[in-house]
Design a protein around this motif. Structure first.
Motif: not given
Lengths: 105, 136
Positions: B39-50, B121-126
């Motif tokens: 959903l996130f990718r479709q809404a924003t065009g940016i891939p989500c963390p997973s 959180l840091v790992f996921l953000l990177v």
């Protein structure tokens, strides 16, 4: 007084039971109850609408394991995200009730 | 969450997970391999963390670990969970024990520790940043 201020944190059908238990409560536990930090279901809903895809709503209410599951699966392929928009308020009240029971037991 | 609910939920997730991976395995061999459900990718065009985890799991099943790391490193923990958790739960149910439930509760309280949560959180953000960079 506690119920008047905090009834939105619980399911309506739980209120009579909570009322009964509160009447039997001693002063020290009553103080603990005031500082228990119940989650507001409306805040959970807002967080679910904004960050539910990443499981932030589940992390917020303390369901860490399910939060991780939601995060790792793109919000359960988007399906879980949408289901949680409807479920999260009820789950928040449930978690609040569990927390209340831990304090008053 | 009560033990019974948790076990049912995780077995359901595992079933859905395996079905999803098998479906994607067959779809990748067709002419239309893209199944973009994020959903996130479709809404924003940016891939989500997973985003990319399914591809990573498929690469792991073929033994392409390096490719899996490039697709999304989160594929490794998810693949491990998919293999270990259902088996663990079934063994628990057969032996009428609750070792997985105890593990789950322990893992939850471990993840709630401040330093663990912040490191994750840091790992996921990177990892997310890298995911966006790769697909950008």
């Amino acid at each position: 007084m506690f119920l008047m201020m905090n009834n939105k944190f619980f399911e309506p059908h739980q209120l009579p039971y909570i009322h009964e238990r509160l009447l039997l409560l001693d002063e020290s536990k009553y103080m603990m109850l005031q500082t228990a930090g119940f989650r507001d279901p409306t805040i959970s809903l807002v967080v679910s609408l904004l960050g539910g895809h990443f499981g932030i709503d589940r992390f917020l209410i303390g369901d860490t394991g399910l939060g991780v599951a939601k995060l790792l699966t793109c919000g359960g392929l988007g399906i879980w995200t949408i289901i949680d928009w409807f479920m999260i308020m009820g789950r928040t009240r449930e978690v609040n009730f569990e927390k209340l029971q831990q304090v008053i037991m | 969450m009560p033990k019974k609910n948790l076990y049912l939920l995780i077995l359901g997730f595992a079933l859905a997970g395996y079905s999803w991976v098998i479906l994607n395995h067959y779809l990748l061999n067709t002419n239309n391999p893209t199944l973009n459900v994020c959903l996130f990718r479709q809404a924003t065009g940016i891939p989500c963390p997973s985003c990319g985890t399914t591809h990573a799991i498929l690469s792991i099943t073929k033994g392409n670990f390096r490719q899996a790391m490039e697709e999304n490193i989160l594929g490794f923990p998810v693949a491990l969970m998919l293999v270990i958790f259902p088996v663990w739960i079934l063994i628990d149910l057969i032996r009428k024990k609750e070792s997985f439930y105890q593990f789950y509760l322990g893992a939850e309280s471990f993840l709630r520790k401040k330093w663990v949560a912040w490191s994750a959180l840091v790992f996921l953000l990177v990892n997310w940043g890298w995911n966006i960079f790769k697909n950008g």
